[in-house]
Design an enzyme around this catalytic site. Structure first.
Site, PDB file in Angstrom:
ATOM      1  N   SER C  20       0.673  -1.323   0.014  1.00  0.00           N
ATOM      2  CA  SER C  20      -0.043  -0.105  -0.208  1.00  0.00           C
ATOM      3  C   SER C  20       0.746   1.192   0.014  1.00  0.00           C
ATOM      4  O   SER C  20       1.989   1.346   0.871  1.00  0.00           O
ATOM      5  CB  SER C  20      -0.887  -0.051   1.153  1.00  0.00           C
ATOM      6  OG  SER C  20      -1.591   1.165   1.274  1.00  0.00           O
ATOM      7  N   ASN C  68       9.573   8.498   4.240  1.00  0.00           N
ATOM      8  CA  ASN C  68       8.583   9.033   3.396  1.00  0.00           C
ATOM      9  C   ASN C  68       7.611   9.621   4.692  1.00  0.00           C
ATOM     10  O   ASN C  68       7.376   9.119   5.682  1.00  0.00           O
ATOM     11  CB  ASN C  68       7.885   8.116   2.548  1.00  0.00           C
ATOM     12  CG  ASN C  68       6.569   7.376   3.082  1.00  0.00           C
ATOM     13  OD1 ASN C  68       5.467   8.096   3.419  1.00  0.00           O
ATOM     14  ND2 ASN C  68       6.809   6.144   3.621  1.00  0.00           N
ATOM     15  N   GLY C  71       1.681  11.633   4.068  1.00  0.00           N
ATOM     16  CA  GLY C  71       0.697  12.124   4.929  1.00  0.00           C
ATOM     17  C   GLY C  71      -0.854  11.862   4.299  1.00  0.00           C
ATOM     18  O   GLY C  71      -1.874  12.182   4.415  1.00  0.00           O
ATOM     19  N   CYS C 129       0.326   3.945  10.380  1.00  0.00           N
ATOM     20  CA  CYS C 129       0.964   4.934   9.599  1.00  0.00           C
ATOM     21  C   CYS C 129       1.622   5.880  10.789  1.00  0.00           C
ATOM     22  O   CYS C 129       0.979   6.354  11.290  1.00  0.00           O
ATOM     23  CB  CYS C 129      -0.040   5.902   8.847  1.00  0.00           C
ATOM     24  SG  CYS C 129       0.891   7.015   7.802  1.00  0.00           S
ATOM     25  N   LYS C 164      -2.737  -4.043   9.483  1.00  0.00           N
ATOM     26  CA  LYS C 164      -1.383  -3.954   9.516  1.00  0.00           C
ATOM     27  C   LYS C 164      -0.647  -3.338  10.718  1.00  0.00           C
ATOM     28  O   LYS C 164      -1.062  -2.327  10.780  1.00  0.00           O
ATOM     29  CB  LYS C 164      -1.155  -2.903   8.205  1.00  0.00           C
ATOM     30  CG  LYS C 164       0.091  -2.654   7.651  1.00  0.00           C
ATOM     31  CD  LYS C 164       0.292  -2.282   6.234  1.00  0.00           C
ATOM     32  CE  LYS C 164       1.658  -1.829   5.944  1.00  0.00           C
ATOM     33  NZ  LYS C 164       1.811  -1.490   4.415  1.00  0.00           N
ATOM     34  N   ASN C 191       4.663  -2.161   8.810  1.00  0.00           N
ATOM     35  CA  ASN C 191       4.867  -0.592   8.236  1.00  0.00           C
ATOM     36  C   ASN C 191       5.926  -0.061   8.464  1.00  0.00           C
ATOM     37  O   ASN C 191       6.962  -0.723   8.970  1.00  0.00           O
ATOM     38  CB  ASN C 191       3.511   0.069   8.828  1.00  0.00           C
ATOM     39  CG  ASN C 191       2.900   1.131   8.117  1.00  0.00           C
ATOM     40  OD1 ASN C 191       3.730   1.968   7.472  1.00  0.00           O
ATOM     41  ND2 ASN C 191       1.761   1.248   7.676  1.00  0.00           N
ATOM     42  N   GLY C 242       8.883  -5.429   4.128  1.00  0.00           N
ATOM     43  CA  GLY C 242       9.963  -4.593   4.721  1.00  0.00           C
ATOM     44  C   GLY C 242      11.400  -4.963   4.054  1.00  0.00           C
ATOM     45  O   GLY C 242      12.193  -5.748   4.377  1.00  0.00           O
TER      46      GLY C 242
END
Ligand SMILES: Cc1cc2nc3c(=O)[nH]c(=O)nc-3n(C[C@H](O)[C@H](O)[C@H](O)COP(=O)(O)OP(=O)(O)OC[C@H]3O[C@@H](n4cnc5c(N)ncnc54)[C@H](O)[C@@H]3O)c2cc1C
Ligand SMILES: Cc1cc2nc3c(=O)[nH]c(=O)nc-3n(C[C@H](O)[C@H](O)[C@H](O)COP(=O)(O)OP(=O)(O)OC[C@H]3O[C@@H](n4cnc5c(N)ncnc54)[C@H](O)[C@@H]3O)c2cc1C
Ligand SMILES: Cc1cc2nc3c(=O)[nH]c(=O)nc-3n(C[C@H](O)[C@H](O)[C@H](O)COP(=O)(O)O)c2cc1C
Ligand SMILES: Cc1cc2nc3c(=O)[nH]c(=O)nc-3n(C[C@H](O)[C@H](O)[C@H](O)COP(=O)(O)O)c2cc1C
Ligand code: FES
Ligand code: FES
Lengths: 312, 267, 312, 267
Positions: C20, C68, C71, C129, C164, C191, C242
């Site tokens: 994603s 990164n 947002g 996130c 996740k 993540n 990852g």
């Protein structure tokens, strides 16, 4: 140029410290460089007793990093004092002893013993070794465990007490705050990240210990973030480390909030790195007209960035 | 001694073996047979760590040492870079490091046992031994004939050769321990012989045990993954027998790479 | 060769899923490769509403990785369904929708809406996130938060529910267990790692958001360890990711315990990586005489390693 | 279209500028002025990500396209590798990508405004424009005379030059917006002109605003850090004006890199 920094009652002639476990007991490097020119030498993690550590293979290289599971092999505190301290004293090294215990009592005992030893300048509490269960990680992963070890050691020593924090936690700032409140003079971070590498042909772990600790440039951005977070949270000095390989990296950690830094993995790659890092920092200070490192530490500018004419 | 050594030549011996000649007078001057250098190929992060390589030859110009060569076998990133190195490139070399082989004195004989790239430390050792007029034999095993290198060179030096290949394409078929054992059996106890070995660890173990079984001393050069080469990281340890019986891990980069065969607790 | 794998009620034709946020909405790549040949496509994280995300710069390269802080810019679930799903359906992509909420209600609402959409094959709950406060990370960092989101979503959908997980926690296995007990069909991890990079010349963060998420090969050894730990702890499938950049990396994750894998950063480096990964896995299966990927998943051999004749 | 393009030549223009000629017929055939390629130098992890580079020239042999060249300025790892690339090396090129410049039609004039390495897209644009017989002027600013490249080439093409250097060593001293503004003032409203710009963003902002102020249309090629070049990562966004006023982030890799100067919300 004055590059000295203060860690509690201790003044280091410069902010560059050899990271524990990456510089033997210091004596191994005394033919390679003048170890007195380092800000400090954090010696290999010591238990009360001798230890054989894990069976080899103990390291494996990873993308921009390495994994290790040495298992804290060591000669124990008594042989260290008898066999290594005399040379370290003679050579004028600023010795920071990295101590590991399986129990709170062992940390206290180690601190007591080392407090009376001439030439021992500070105690770094290793409550964060990821690759042995008893390596204090049980303390280092919890706020209470950290507070307990720090305050217990604090009671028995006048030496600067520097708990070394693990990055393998949800919120490192809460651990740092607990350390500060328990009387730590500084905190050092980060220790290695628990990780593993598998040989797909044999389908076996590449380390005999299965898992090990990840260090080197790969982890630097995470370590810098943690130093920055801790700088925002606590008042005592932060000693930053994790992937430092150039003077720019030293500066990055200091701008994020580190008062001093440690270099581990990069010392394996280049044992003569120390003067290079130092002169790089000096040149930067001159170029930016900075008088003391105090002007650098925590000087991160988080205001909106204006654009530069980058390609002209 | 850390030198940014210039590549003087790069000779490919096969699709995965090469000899890299490096300008490094100071290392050349001090290197003893069995010592190694920690090599950093390229200024990148991959490979990140240095790698240990035996000093293969000491290069001389009108007698005076100008550099060393490495005999390298391609197995991963560093050895790939060494294989592809071009004349003029620079390779960072730290050394000479480690405990060298202890040469014997005549009339003792010297038997050198090499497995594959384990040949590397024996060129300089053979020179030293032959210079002292010592009877020297090289037991040299490889996968196939094409991977038996520098045979003429050793012969010209007056070294007797005993060869084996795993596929029988040259010398005896099988492992090098076969002819070695025959020789050990054949040799009268009165005639002293020192056995030197370098190669894969199972071979070293076999040779050390065989030597001991026949009452012969041995010196083996072990290969452990090394992070620093200076005693700083404790990655390169090997278990040594102790009086109390329980094994003790010693750092092969400073206590070795050469050990007495009977010191080591072979797995 | 049969490379299919099962994730709950869902069968993927192969274990390779686009991660994603690293594959747009899938449609961006439909000219580059046949997206139906992927095991699945995890689309960019979606909120109910449209979002503009963070101001640039949003990424910066790091040693063997990247940071990164996008947002979660996005078109929102309604426009996604109206504008992207038709093409994704037409192209036969196995769509896994990555959903993000600021509240538990929002996750539930998103799950309800998407459950009725033809061509949506599974829901990946982004509770991890690292670079927006509201991005569910508050849920993902706690056992209870994770359990709450999963069970709430579970109640309103028949689609496979795949939380996740964030790696920025002390013990990922406790989170994984909570997810399993709350009714998750699988968990995906990891993540990104919260991290930062500083430009020492300007003394400013390299990202406008100051911190961002670290991905790429640098983090692979940590991610592999977490997959291994979770495999030991839970029974539901683990989707590992990852730093996967080669077929060997895919195999490493599967041997550690992953049933399927996701590839993010490496897809930026090489958008044509998918067939290369697939054929690499196939060749390995043949070489090792493995019939199904089930024989590979979790096949790590942790028994003592015997020595090989490595240099001969 | 991802090609492992062979390096045909590498011309160093200065200590940090070079032109790299790459064999890539398929890219050459399809490339339009203003489009770019995503370049991966080396097969290592550093640099990890690809980097965007404008197509500088389309290389032809007997008229048929055989490759493209890149005009590169050394600022970091990728551009260092491009600078050091040797003939025969391979460079991975994905492209052509992005929205090209829209050429004007005669009798409209074309003014190209380049800052530093921002010259890159204007070689192919100039060819296209001149082929259609369009009056073309290049406003070209650099740090110093030594960094003004390919002037003769543009002149031979019939392009009028307006030069500035920051140190005054060639052309007018100062930034390129000085002569541009004069020309804009001088030009009668009746005579149409399209302004094309590529270079550092502050320059693009200045040019776009200047053009708008004089009622002229402009097309600017923006430079954003790009992670993928394909619309997959949302790293390359630039804020665009919207009817509701609040800015909207669009991906410059697919909606750009060329935008109408008045679309962009300049910071
Ligand atoms: C004292 C000493 C002297 C040596 N001399 C030579 C020499 O003269 N010529 C030569 O070709 N090689 C020699 N070696 C081995 C050499 O160090 C390795 O081949 C090299 O490190 C491989 O690096 P790489 O990056 O190419 O591959 P890597 O990716 O580092 O290694 C490839 C594979 O080999 C294994 N490996 C790497 N190094 C060793 C090692 N030292 N022992 C056992 N397994 C290992 C790794 O675990 C990995 O599985 C010597 C090793 C030692 C300790
Ligand atoms: C559409 C497009 C076309 C381009 N065409 C050319 C060209 O023809 N020739 C050329 O030399 N360069 C061109 N660039 C810029 C080029 O992409 C960068 O110079 C390159 O990415 C630098 O990579 P590096 O690894 O050498 O340095 P890096 O380490 O990646 O970058 C060095 C410094 O420059 C900054 N930077 C990198 N890329 C950019 C960017 N795109 N915009 C702003 N700052 C950046 C980084 O943040 C860093 O501070 C173009 C960029 C874009 C977006
Ligand atoms: C081989 C090795 C051994 C280590 N041993 C110790 C140790 O004994 N005690 C300790 O606190 N940290 C130890 N560490 C962690 C380092 O001190 C340091 O925290 C970590 O490596 C990150 O820094 P670096 O990236 O510069 O190596 C060790 C690291 C390595 C690589
Ligand atoms: C640019 C970028 C954007 C991402 N966006 C999302 C996202 O929207 N939702 C999500 O769950 N993960 C997101 N991730 C995380 C990836 O899906 C993946 O978990 C992580 O990058 C590790 O995999 P990798 O190393 O293969 O990239 C993003 C990662 C990157 C690099
Ligand atoms: S290689 Fe580091 S101690 Fe031997
Ligand atoms: S560069 Fe990835 S979306 Fe534009």
């Amino acid at each position: 140029m004055n590059l000295s920094v203060r860690i509690g009652s201790l003044t280091l002639k410069n902010p560059l410290i050899a990271a524990s476990g990456c510089f033997g007991y210091g004596t191994e490097y005394s033919d390679v460089i003048d170890i007195a020119t380092l800000g400090g030498v954090a010696v290999k993690g010591l238990f009360l007793a001798e230890r054989e550590g894990h069976p080899p293979p103990r390291i494996v290289e990873t993308p921009a990093g390495m994994l290790n599971a040495i298992g804290l092999q060591g000669i124990g505190v008594h042989r260290f004092i008898a066999e290594k301290m005399p040379e370290l004293r003679a050579r004028g090294a600023v010795v920071i002893v990295n101590i590991c215990g399986t129990t709170l009592q062992e940390y206290v005992e180690l601190a007591r013993i080392l407090s009376d030893v001439e030439g021992v300048h500070a105690l770094e509490l290793n409550i964060s070794c990821p690759n042995i269960k008893e390596g204090g990680i049980t303390f280092g992963c919890s706020v209470h465990g950290t507070a307990d070890v720090v305050s217990a050691v604090r009671k028995v020593t006048k030496l600067p007490v520097i708990p070394k924090l693990t990055p393998n936690v949800t919120d490192i700032t809460s651990i740092a705050r607990a350390a500060e409140e328990a009387g730590a003079d500084a905190v050092s971070l980060v220790n290695t990240f628990l990780a593993m590498v598998i040989d797909v042909e044999t389908r076996r772990p590449r380390l005999s210990n299965i898992v090990g600790g990840l260090s080197g440039p790969a982890i630097r951005p995470i370590a810098v973030r943690m130093v920055y977070e801790c700088r925002q949270t606590i008042r005592i000095p932060v000693i930053g480390m994790g992937g430092i390989a150039t003077a720019t990296d030293v500066l990055e950690f200091m701008i994020a909030g580190a008062t001093a830094v440690q270099v581990g993995t990069a010392n394996f790659v280049d044992p003569l790195i120390w003067p290079k890092l130092l002169s790089g920092v000096e040149r930067y200070m001159e170029r930016h007209g900075l008088a003391t490192l105090g002007d650098l530490t925590g000087s991160l500018d988080t205001s909106a960035r204006e654009k530069e004419w980058i390609s002209s | 001694m850390d030198v940014a050594a210039e590549v003087l030549s790069n000779t490919h011996l096969s699709s995965d073996y090469n000899v890299l000649a490096l300008a490094a007078p100071d290392i050349a001057e001090r290197a003893l047979p069995g010592q190694f250098v920690m090599v950093k190929t390229g200024d990148r992060l991959e490979p990140l760590l240095r790698r240990p390589f035996s000093v293969f030859e000491v290069l001389r110009e009108q007698g005076k040492p100008i550099g060393v060569s490495l005999l390298s076998k391609k197995i991963g990133p560093s050895t790939h870079l060494l294989f592809d190195a071009k004349v003029g490139d620079r390779v960072q070399c730290l050394g000479p490091l480690g405990r060298p082989f202890a040469p014997v004195v005549a009339p003792d004989e010297a038997w050198m046992v090499a497995g594959g790239v384990g040949l590397a430390p024996f060129a300089t050792l053979a020179e030293t031994l032959r210079a002292k007029g010592i009877q020297t034999t090289l037991y040299y095993g490889a996968r196939r004939a094409a991977e038996l290198f520098f045979l003429d060179w050793f012969e010209r030096l007056g070294v007797t050769l005993q060869l084996t290949t795993e596929d029988g394409s040259r010398g005896e078929r099988g492992r090098i321990t076969l002819p070695l054992e025959r020789s050990l059996k054949a040799r009268p106890q009165s005639a002293a012989v020192m056995i030197y070995a370098c190669g894969p660890e199972p071979m070293l173990a076999a040779v050390a045990k065989m030597a001991a079984a026949h009452g012969r001393p041995s010196q083996v050069s072990v290969e452990r993954v090394m992070g620093c080469g200076l005693g700083g990281c404790y990655s390169c340890v090997i278990p040594i027998k102790t009086s109390e019986g329980k094994p003790h891990h010693v750092r092969s980069c400073i206590a070795g790479p050469v050990f007495r065969g009977d010191e080591i607790l072979w797995q």
